[in-house]
Scaffold this active site. Structure first.
Site, PDB file in Angstrom:
ATOM      1  N   HIS A  42       0.960  -1.180   0.001  1.00 39.23           N
ATOM      2  CA  HIS A  42       0.636  -0.084  -0.648  1.00 39.23           C
ATOM      3  C   HIS A  42       0.715   1.439   0.335  1.00 39.23           C
ATOM      4  CE1 HIS A  42      -4.066   2.026   1.449  1.00 39.23           C
ATOM      5  NE2 HIS A  42      -3.199   2.531   0.996  1.00 39.23           N
ATOM      6  N   ASN A  76      -4.548   5.742  -7.146  1.00 41.78           N
ATOM      7  CA  ASN A  76      -5.548   7.133  -7.525  1.00 41.78           C
ATOM      8  C   ASN A  76      -4.239   8.656  -7.907  1.00 41.78           C
ATOM      9  OD1 ASN A  76      -3.724   7.425  -5.179  1.00 41.78           O
ATOM     10  ND2 ASN A  76      -4.826   8.351  -3.939  1.00 41.78           N
ATOM     11  N   LYS A 132      -8.932  -1.755  -7.107  1.00 38.49           N
ATOM     12  CA  LYS A 132      -8.939  -1.084  -5.708  1.00 38.49           C
ATOM     13  C   LYS A 132     -10.427  -0.379  -6.070  1.00 38.49           C
ATOM     14  CE  LYS A 132      -8.103   1.630  -2.467  1.00 38.49           C
ATOM     15  NZ  LYS A 132      -6.999   2.890  -1.850  1.00 38.49           N
ATOM     16  N   HIS A 220      -7.020  -0.333   5.456  1.00 37.65           N
ATOM     17  CA  HIS A 220      -6.828   0.790   6.447  1.00 37.65           C
ATOM     18  C   HIS A 220      -7.931   0.514   7.722  1.00 37.65           C
ATOM     19  CE1 HIS A 220      -8.412   2.537   3.253  1.00 37.65           C
ATOM     20  NE2 HIS A 220      -7.089   3.367   3.213  1.00 37.65           N
ATOM     21  N   ASP A 293       0.688   2.696   4.010  1.00 35.26           N
ATOM     22  CA  ASP A 293       0.441   3.600   2.899  1.00 35.26           C
ATOM     23  C   ASP A 293       0.920   4.873   3.020  1.00 35.26           C
ATOM     24  OD1 ASP A 293      -2.421   4.881   2.222  1.00 35.26           O
ATOM     25  OD2 ASP A 293      -3.899   4.503   3.893  1.00 35.26           O
TER      26      ASP A 293
HETATM   27  O1  DOR Z   1      -4.610   9.612   4.169  1.00 37.49           O
HETATM   28  C1  DOR Z   1      -5.799   9.275   2.776  1.00 37.49           C
HETATM   29  N1  DOR Z   1      -3.998   9.639   2.048  1.00 37.49           N
HETATM   30  N2  DOR Z   1      -5.896   8.338   2.162  1.00 37.49           N
HETATM   31  C2  DOR Z   1      -6.282   7.984   1.104  1.00 37.49           C
HETATM   32  O2  DOR Z   1      -7.299   7.041   1.093  1.00 37.49           O
HETATM   33  C3  DOR Z   1      -5.426   8.595  -0.123  1.00 37.49           C
HETATM   34  C4  DOR Z   1      -4.227   9.006   0.873  1.00 37.49           C
HETATM   35  C5  DOR Z   1      -3.698   9.681  -0.434  1.00 37.49           C
HETATM   36  O3  DOR Z   1      -3.532   9.272  -1.647  1.00 37.49           O
HETATM   37  O4  DOR Z   1      -2.999  11.079  -0.014  1.00 37.49           O
HETATM   38 ZN    ZN Z   2      -3.933   4.981   0.742  1.00 37.46          ZN
END
Ligand code: DOR
Ligand code: ZN
Length: 411
Positions: A42, A76, A132, A220, A293
Protein backbone atom coordinates in the site's frame (compact mmCIF):
# COMPACT_ATOMS: atom_id res chain seq x y z
CA UNK A 1 27.43 -14.96 -4.51
CA UNK A 2 26.45 -13.05 -1.37
CA UNK A 3 26.81 -15.06 1.80
CA UNK A 4 25.31 -13.89 5.08
CA UNK A 5 26.78 -15.96 7.86
CA UNK A 6 25.13 -17.07 11.07
CA UNK A 7 22.16 -14.73 10.96
CA UNK A 8 19.17 -14.82 13.32
CA UNK A 9 15.75 -15.60 11.79
CA UNK A 10 12.41 -14.48 13.17
CA UNK A 11 11.74 -17.99 14.51
CA UNK A 12 14.86 -17.84 16.65
CA UNK A 13 17.00 -20.15 14.52
CA UNK A 14 20.30 -19.13 12.95
CA UNK A 15 21.49 -19.95 9.48
CA UNK A 16 23.66 -18.88 6.55
CA UNK A 17 21.97 -17.20 3.59
CA UNK A 18 23.20 -17.68 0.03
CA UNK A 19 22.09 -15.15 -2.54
CA UNK A 20 23.02 -15.31 -6.18
CA UNK A 21 24.92 -12.20 -7.21
CA UNK A 22 27.54 -11.05 -9.70
CA UNK A 23 29.73 -9.90 -6.81
CA UNK A 24 31.34 -11.89 -4.08
CA UNK A 25 30.57 -10.60 -0.61
CA UNK A 26 30.45 -12.14 2.84
CA UNK A 27 28.44 -10.41 5.57
CA UNK A 28 28.85 -11.36 9.21
CA UNK A 29 25.24 -11.75 10.30
CA UNK A 30 25.92 -12.74 13.89
CA UNK A 31 24.55 -9.50 15.34
CA UNK A 32 21.73 -9.07 12.82
CA UNK A 33 18.20 -10.39 12.15
CA UNK A 34 17.12 -11.47 8.65
CA UNK A 35 13.58 -10.86 7.45
CA UNK A 36 12.54 -11.90 3.94
CA UNK A 37 12.48 -8.71 1.81
CA UNK A 38 9.54 -6.69 3.10
CA UNK A 39 6.45 -6.23 0.94
CA UNK A 40 4.49 -2.98 1.25
CA UNK A 41 1.18 -3.58 -0.50
CA UNK A 42 0.00 0.00 0.00
CA UNK A 43 2.00 2.97 -1.29
CA UNK A 44 1.18 6.13 -3.19
CA UNK A 45 4.37 6.98 -5.10
CA UNK A 46 2.47 9.69 -7.02
CA UNK A 47 3.60 8.97 -10.60
CA UNK A 48 2.11 10.23 -12.85
CA UNK A 49 0.81 13.66 -12.07
CA UNK A 50 2.03 14.44 -8.57
CA UNK A 51 5.76 13.96 -8.83
CA UNK A 52 6.33 17.10 -6.80
CA UNK A 53 5.17 15.04 -3.80
CA UNK A 54 7.07 11.81 -4.60
CA UNK A 55 8.36 9.87 -7.56
CA UNK A 56 9.89 6.44 -8.08
CA UNK A 57 13.43 7.71 -7.51
CA UNK A 58 12.75 9.10 -4.05
CA UNK A 59 10.03 6.52 -3.42
CA UNK A 60 12.39 3.63 -4.21
CA UNK A 61 15.10 5.17 -2.03
CA UNK A 62 12.60 5.52 0.80
CA UNK A 63 11.49 1.89 0.29
CA UNK A 64 15.06 0.58 0.45
CA UNK A 65 15.87 2.76 3.46
CA UNK A 66 12.78 1.35 5.14
CA UNK A 67 13.79 -2.25 4.38
CA UNK A 68 11.21 -2.85 1.62
CA UNK A 69 12.07 -4.73 -1.56
CA UNK A 70 8.55 -4.87 -3.04
CA UNK A 71 5.84 -2.19 -3.21
CA UNK A 72 2.33 -2.10 -4.67
CA UNK A 73 1.26 1.32 -5.90
CA UNK A 74 -2.22 2.80 -5.67
CA UNK A 75 -4.17 4.12 -8.67
CA UNK A 76 -5.16 7.60 -7.43
CA UNK A 77 -2.69 9.34 -9.69
CA UNK A 78 -3.40 11.92 -12.41
CA UNK A 79 -4.62 10.54 -14.67
CA UNK A 80 -6.11 7.82 -12.47
CA UNK A 81 -4.76 4.34 -13.23
CA UNK A 82 -7.99 2.88 -14.59
CA UNK A 83 -7.19 1.41 -18.01
CA UNK A 84 -4.73 -0.65 -19.98
CA UNK A 85 -3.31 2.56 -21.42
CA UNK A 86 -2.88 4.46 -18.16
CA UNK A 87 -1.31 1.33 -16.65
CA UNK A 88 1.23 0.96 -19.43
CA UNK A 89 2.06 4.67 -19.44
CA UNK A 90 2.56 4.58 -15.69
CA UNK A 91 4.70 1.46 -15.99
CA UNK A 92 6.97 3.09 -18.58
CA UNK A 93 7.52 6.11 -16.31
CA UNK A 94 8.24 3.87 -13.33
CA UNK A 95 10.76 1.77 -15.26
CA UNK A 96 12.58 4.92 -16.35
CA UNK A 97 12.68 6.37 -12.86
CA UNK A 98 13.84 3.12 -11.25
CA UNK A 99 16.57 2.87 -13.87
CA UNK A 100 17.66 6.40 -12.99
CA UNK A 101 17.55 5.56 -9.28
CA UNK A 102 19.66 2.44 -9.88
CA UNK A 103 17.21 0.48 -7.73
CA UNK A 104 15.54 -2.56 -9.36
CA UNK A 105 12.62 -2.43 -6.90
CA UNK A 106 9.98 -5.13 -7.28
CA UNK A 107 6.64 -3.46 -7.77
CA UNK A 108 3.03 -4.13 -8.62
CA UNK A 109 0.20 -1.85 -9.67
CA UNK A 110 -3.45 -1.65 -8.71
CA UNK A 111 -6.15 -0.99 -11.24
CA UNK A 112 -8.54 1.64 -9.93
CA UNK A 113 -12.16 0.65 -10.44
CA UNK A 114 -14.15 3.27 -12.31
CA UNK A 115 -17.73 2.71 -13.41
CA UNK A 116 -17.05 4.09 -16.88
CA UNK A 117 -14.12 1.74 -17.41
CA UNK A 118 -15.41 -1.70 -16.37
CA UNK A 119 -14.48 -3.06 -19.78
CA UNK A 120 -10.82 -2.29 -19.06
CA UNK A 121 -10.61 -4.84 -16.26
CA UNK A 122 -10.42 -7.89 -18.51
CA UNK A 123 -7.65 -6.25 -20.55
CA UNK A 124 -5.46 -5.63 -17.52
CA UNK A 125 -5.43 -9.02 -15.82
CA UNK A 126 -1.74 -9.67 -16.40
CA UNK A 127 -0.64 -6.16 -15.46
CA UNK A 128 -2.15 -5.77 -11.99
CA UNK A 129 -1.93 -7.15 -8.47
CA UNK A 130 -5.54 -6.39 -7.55
CA UNK A 131 -8.46 -4.03 -8.04
CA UNK A 132 -8.66 -0.98 -5.79
CA UNK A 133 -12.08 0.39 -4.94
CA UNK A 134 -12.47 3.76 -3.24
CA UNK A 135 -15.96 3.41 -1.72
CA UNK A 136 -15.62 7.00 -0.47
CA UNK A 137 -13.80 9.97 -1.93
CA UNK A 138 -10.27 10.53 -0.76
CA UNK A 139 -7.21 11.99 -2.49
CA UNK A 140 -7.92 11.98 -6.24
CA UNK A 141 -11.13 11.51 -8.16
CA UNK A 142 -11.73 7.75 -7.86
CA UNK A 143 -15.06 6.83 -6.30
CA UNK A 144 -17.43 3.88 -6.55
CA UNK A 145 -20.18 4.48 -4.04
CA UNK A 146 -23.41 3.46 -5.78
CA UNK A 147 -24.68 -0.05 -5.22
CA UNK A 148 -25.11 -1.08 -8.82
CA UNK A 149 -21.50 -0.18 -9.69
CA UNK A 150 -20.24 -1.98 -6.61
CA UNK A 151 -22.18 -5.10 -7.59
CA UNK A 152 -20.79 -4.90 -11.11
CA UNK A 153 -17.23 -4.58 -9.82
CA UNK A 154 -17.54 -7.52 -7.43
CA UNK A 155 -19.10 -9.64 -10.19
CA UNK A 156 -16.14 -8.86 -12.45
CA UNK A 157 -13.71 -9.76 -9.69
CA UNK A 158 -15.48 -13.11 -9.43
CA UNK A 159 -15.39 -13.67 -13.17
CA UNK A 160 -11.65 -13.00 -13.36
CA UNK A 161 -10.62 -14.34 -9.94
CA UNK A 162 -9.28 -10.95 -8.87
CA UNK A 163 -8.57 -9.74 -5.36
CA UNK A 164 -10.50 -6.60 -4.42
CA UNK A 165 -8.85 -4.12 -2.05
CA UNK A 166 -11.23 -1.60 -0.58
CA UNK A 167 -11.00 1.80 0.97
CA UNK A 168 -14.22 1.04 2.82
CA UNK A 169 -15.81 4.16 4.24
CA UNK A 170 -19.44 5.08 3.62
CA UNK A 171 -19.67 8.17 1.41
CA UNK A 172 -23.23 9.12 2.47
CA UNK A 173 -22.28 9.20 6.16
CA UNK A 174 -19.24 11.35 5.42
CA UNK A 175 -21.27 13.82 3.34
CA UNK A 176 -23.88 14.08 6.09
CA UNK A 177 -21.18 14.71 8.69
CA UNK A 178 -19.54 17.33 6.48
CA UNK A 179 -22.75 19.36 6.67
CA UNK A 180 -23.08 18.75 10.38
CA UNK A 181 -19.60 19.75 11.54
CA UNK A 182 -18.69 23.19 10.40
CA UNK A 183 -15.67 23.79 12.67
CA UNK A 184 -12.44 24.22 10.83
CA UNK A 185 -9.98 22.52 13.16
CA UNK A 186 -8.12 19.45 12.00
CA UNK A 187 -9.59 17.31 14.76
CA UNK A 188 -12.98 17.80 13.07
CA UNK A 189 -11.68 15.32 10.52
CA UNK A 190 -12.25 12.44 12.95
CA UNK A 191 -15.87 13.56 13.42
CA UNK A 192 -16.52 13.92 9.70
CA UNK A 193 -14.93 10.62 8.74
CA UNK A 194 -16.25 8.90 11.82
CA UNK A 195 -16.40 5.34 13.13
CA UNK A 196 -19.87 4.83 11.68
CA UNK A 197 -18.66 5.62 8.16
CA UNK A 198 -15.86 3.06 8.53
CA UNK A 199 -18.11 0.32 9.93
CA UNK A 200 -20.81 0.88 7.30
CA UNK A 201 -18.26 0.72 4.50
CA UNK A 202 -16.74 -2.48 5.83
CA UNK A 203 -20.15 -4.05 6.39
CA UNK A 204 -21.11 -3.38 2.79
CA UNK A 205 -17.82 -4.63 1.36
CA UNK A 206 -18.05 -7.84 3.38
CA UNK A 207 -21.65 -8.47 2.34
CA UNK A 208 -20.62 -8.13 -1.31
CA UNK A 209 -17.60 -10.40 -0.85
CA UNK A 210 -19.92 -12.99 0.70
CA UNK A 211 -22.51 -12.64 -2.04
CA UNK A 212 -20.01 -12.99 -4.88
CA UNK A 213 -17.64 -15.30 -2.99
CA UNK A 214 -14.58 -13.25 -3.89
CA UNK A 215 -11.32 -12.47 -2.10
CA UNK A 216 -11.59 -9.12 -0.31
CA UNK A 217 -8.73 -7.28 1.42
CA UNK A 218 -9.96 -4.45 3.62
CA UNK A 219 -7.45 -1.63 3.79
CA UNK A 220 -6.51 0.55 6.79
CA UNK A 221 -8.91 -0.85 9.39
CA UNK A 222 -9.18 1.68 12.22
CA UNK A 223 -12.11 0.86 14.53
CA UNK A 224 -13.42 -1.74 16.97
CA UNK A 225 -16.61 -2.28 14.97
CA UNK A 226 -14.73 -3.01 11.75
CA UNK A 227 -12.61 -5.54 13.64
CA UNK A 228 -15.75 -7.26 14.99
CA UNK A 229 -17.23 -7.43 11.49
CA UNK A 230 -14.02 -8.85 10.02
CA UNK A 231 -13.65 -11.39 12.83
CA UNK A 232 -17.22 -12.56 12.29
CA UNK A 233 -16.80 -12.76 8.52
CA UNK A 234 -13.61 -14.79 8.90
CA UNK A 235 -15.42 -17.13 11.28
CA UNK A 236 -18.17 -17.58 8.68
CA UNK A 237 -15.61 -18.47 6.02
CA UNK A 238 -15.90 -15.27 3.98
CA UNK A 239 -12.70 -14.80 1.99
CA UNK A 240 -11.77 -11.62 3.79
CA UNK A 241 -8.40 -10.36 4.97
CA UNK A 242 -7.46 -7.02 6.48
CA UNK A 243 -4.73 -4.41 6.67
CA UNK A 244 -3.74 -1.98 9.41
CA UNK A 245 -1.39 0.97 9.06
CA UNK A 246 1.27 2.04 11.56
CA UNK A 247 -0.41 5.43 11.89
CA UNK A 248 -3.66 3.89 13.13
CA UNK A 249 -1.69 1.55 15.40
CA UNK A 250 0.72 4.00 16.93
CA UNK A 251 -1.07 7.38 16.77
CA UNK A 252 -4.51 8.39 17.99
CA UNK A 253 -6.61 11.53 17.81
CA UNK A 254 -4.56 13.20 20.54
CA UNK A 255 -1.98 13.66 17.76
CA UNK A 256 -3.97 16.58 16.27
CA UNK A 257 -2.75 18.70 19.22
CA UNK A 258 0.87 18.38 18.21
CA UNK A 259 0.73 17.48 14.52
CA UNK A 260 -2.27 19.44 13.23
CA UNK A 261 -2.80 18.65 9.56
CA UNK A 262 0.02 16.12 9.52
CA UNK A 263 -2.35 13.89 11.51
CA UNK A 264 -5.12 14.28 8.92
CA UNK A 265 -5.46 10.97 7.11
CA UNK A 266 -8.26 8.88 5.57
CA UNK A 267 -9.61 6.94 7.41
CA UNK A 268 -9.10 9.37 10.29
CA UNK A 269 -7.18 8.74 13.48
CA UNK A 270 -9.42 7.37 16.27
CA UNK A 271 -9.42 7.60 20.01
CA UNK A 272 -7.23 5.39 22.14
CA UNK A 273 -9.75 2.58 22.69
CA UNK A 274 -9.82 1.89 18.94
CA UNK A 275 -6.04 2.00 18.73
CA UNK A 276 -5.72 -0.54 21.52
CA UNK A 277 -8.38 -2.76 19.91
CA UNK A 278 -6.48 -2.57 16.61
CA UNK A 279 -3.26 -3.60 18.28
CA UNK A 280 -5.06 -6.57 19.82
CA UNK A 281 -6.51 -7.49 16.42
CA UNK A 282 -2.98 -7.48 15.00
CA UNK A 283 -1.76 -9.68 17.84
CA UNK A 284 -4.73 -12.04 17.36
CA UNK A 285 -4.20 -12.37 13.61
CA UNK A 286 -7.50 -10.70 12.67
CA UNK A 287 -5.35 -8.15 10.88
CA UNK A 288 -3.26 -9.90 8.25
CA UNK A 289 -1.00 -7.23 6.80
CA UNK A 290 0.63 -3.94 7.69
CA UNK A 291 0.65 -1.48 4.81
CA UNK A 292 2.45 1.82 5.24
CA UNK A 293 -0.20 3.73 3.25
CA UNK A 294 2.78 5.93 2.33
CA UNK A 295 0.82 8.98 1.12
CA UNK A 296 3.16 11.96 0.87
CA UNK A 297 2.00 15.56 0.51
CA UNK A 298 4.19 18.65 0.64
CA UNK A 299 4.52 20.76 3.76
CA UNK A 300 3.03 23.66 1.78
CA UNK A 301 -0.08 21.59 1.07
CA UNK A 302 -0.26 20.47 4.68
CA UNK A 303 -0.04 24.12 5.80
CA UNK A 304 -3.42 24.84 4.19
CA UNK A 305 -6.46 25.20 6.47
CA UNK A 306 -8.79 22.30 7.29
CA UNK A 307 -10.93 21.52 4.28
CA UNK A 308 -8.13 22.47 1.88
CA UNK A 309 -5.20 20.48 3.26
CA UNK A 310 -4.96 16.98 1.72
CA UNK A 311 -5.19 13.79 3.77
CA UNK A 312 -2.26 11.43 4.08
CA UNK A 313 1.20 11.04 5.55
CA UNK A 314 4.43 9.36 4.41
CA UNK A 315 5.38 6.15 6.20
CA UNK A 316 7.46 3.58 4.36
CA UNK A 317 10.66 4.59 6.19
CA UNK A 318 9.19 4.40 9.67
CA UNK A 319 6.95 1.32 9.42
CA UNK A 320 9.55 -1.35 10.20
CA UNK A 321 11.27 0.65 12.99
CA UNK A 322 7.84 1.21 14.58
CA UNK A 323 7.05 -2.50 14.42
CA UNK A 324 10.47 -3.42 15.82
CA UNK A 325 10.02 -0.91 18.63
CA UNK A 326 6.70 -2.61 19.36
CA UNK A 327 8.64 -5.90 19.47
CA UNK A 328 11.02 -4.44 22.06
CA UNK A 329 7.98 -3.25 24.02
CA UNK A 330 6.67 -6.84 23.98
CA UNK A 331 3.65 -5.91 21.87
CA UNK A 332 4.59 -8.03 18.83
CA UNK A 333 6.86 -11.00 18.17
CA UNK A 334 9.39 -11.11 15.36
CA UNK A 335 7.40 -13.93 13.78
CA UNK A 336 4.26 -11.76 13.79
CA UNK A 337 6.20 -8.92 12.16
CA UNK A 338 7.43 -11.26 9.41
CA UNK A 339 3.90 -12.53 8.81
CA UNK A 340 2.45 -9.01 8.61
CA UNK A 341 5.11 -7.60 6.30
CA UNK A 342 5.99 -10.58 4.14
CA UNK A 343 4.32 -13.97 4.58
CA UNK A 344 0.70 -12.82 4.59
CA UNK A 345 1.09 -10.26 1.75
CA UNK A 346 2.77 -13.03 -0.28
CA UNK A 347 -0.14 -15.42 0.30
CA UNK A 348 -2.94 -12.88 -0.11
CA UNK A 349 -1.56 -11.51 -3.38
CA UNK A 350 -0.29 -14.94 -4.53
CA UNK A 351 3.28 -13.79 -5.07
CA UNK A 352 6.24 -15.88 -6.08
CA UNK A 353 9.11 -16.44 -3.66
CA UNK A 354 12.07 -14.13 -3.92
CA UNK A 355 15.56 -14.31 -2.51
CA UNK A 356 15.44 -10.71 -1.25
CA UNK A 357 16.35 -9.97 2.36
CA UNK A 358 16.14 -7.19 4.89
CA UNK A 359 18.91 -7.35 7.47
CA UNK A 360 18.02 -5.61 10.69
CA UNK A 361 20.06 -4.31 13.60
CA UNK A 362 17.65 -4.92 16.46
CA UNK A 363 19.77 -2.93 18.89
CA UNK A 364 20.11 0.24 16.80
CA UNK A 365 18.34 3.19 18.40
CA UNK A 366 17.67 6.36 16.45
CA UNK A 367 15.46 9.38 16.68
CA UNK A 368 13.47 9.98 13.53
CA UNK A 369 14.77 13.13 11.90
CA UNK A 370 13.79 14.72 8.62
CA UNK A 371 17.43 15.03 7.62
CA UNK A 372 17.58 11.21 7.30
CA UNK A 373 14.40 10.82 5.26
CA UNK A 374 14.52 9.91 1.58
CA UNK A 375 10.88 10.66 0.81
CA UNK A 376 10.53 13.73 -1.37
CA UNK A 377 7.98 15.32 0.95
CA UNK A 378 10.69 15.58 3.60
CA UNK A 379 8.67 15.10 6.76
CA UNK A 380 7.28 12.42 9.03
CA UNK A 381 4.60 12.46 11.68
CA UNK A 382 7.04 10.44 13.78
CA UNK A 383 9.87 13.03 13.76
CA UNK A 384 11.43 13.30 17.21
CA UNK A 385 10.34 9.79 18.21
CA UNK A 386 13.14 7.43 19.22
CA UNK A 387 12.76 3.95 17.79
CA UNK A 388 14.72 0.75 18.34
CA UNK A 389 15.45 -1.66 15.49
CA UNK A 390 16.40 -0.46 12.01
CA UNK A 391 17.18 -2.13 8.69
CA UNK A 392 20.88 -1.87 7.84
CA UNK A 393 21.16 -3.89 4.62
CA UNK A 394 18.42 -4.30 2.04
CA UNK A 395 19.32 -7.07 -0.40
CA UNK A 396 17.36 -6.81 -3.63
CA UNK A 397 17.88 -9.06 -6.68
CA UNK A 398 21.48 -9.76 -5.68
CA UNK A 399 22.33 -6.12 -4.95
CA UNK A 400 23.21 -5.07 -1.43
CA UNK A 401 21.99 -1.64 -0.44
CA UNK A 402 23.07 -0.24 2.86
CA UNK A 403 19.80 1.10 4.12
CA UNK A 404 21.45 3.98 5.98
CA UNK A 405 23.44 5.45 3.12
CA UNK A 406 21.57 3.87 0.23
CA UNK A 407 24.90 3.20 -1.45
CA UNK A 408 24.72 -0.01 -3.42
CA UNK A 409 27.66 -2.19 -2.43
CA UNK A 410 27.21 -4.25 -5.55
CA UNK A 411 25.43 -2.93 -8.56
O1 DOR B 1 -5.04 9.68 3.83
C1 DOR B 1 -5.10 9.22 2.70
N1 DOR B 1 -4.27 9.63 1.72
N2 DOR B 1 -6.04 8.29 2.42
C2 DOR B 1 -6.30 7.92 1.16
O2 DOR B 1 -7.25 7.21 0.95
C3 DOR B 1 -5.51 8.44 0.04
C4 DOR B 1 -4.21 8.93 0.49
C5 DOR B 1 -3.52 9.78 -0.56
O3 DOR B 1 -3.39 9.31 -1.69
O4 DOR B 1 -3.11 10.90 -0.25
ZN1 ZN C 1 -3.85 4.67 0.63
Amino acid sequence: MITVENILLADGQRKDLFIESSTHKVIDGSSLLALPGLIDTHVHFRTPGHEYKENWITGAQAAIAGGYTTVFDMPNTTPSTISKQTLSEKKALIEKQLEEAGIPLNYGLYLGVDKNHFDEISKCLLDIVALKIFMSSSTGSLLVSDDSSLHAAFALAKAFDLLICTHAEDETTILKNTDLYQEKTFSTHSLVRDEVAAAKGVEKAISLAKLYNIRLHILHVSTQDEIALIRQAKDEGVLVTAEATPQHLFLDDVAYNTLGSKAQINPALRDKKHRIALLKAVQDGIIDTIGSDHAPHTLEEKALPYGKAPSGMPGIETTLPLLLTAYHNKLLTLEQIQKLTHDNPKNIYRLESQNDWTLVDLAMEKTISKKDLKTKCGWSAFEGMTMKGFPVYTILKGHIFTAQTLGALTC
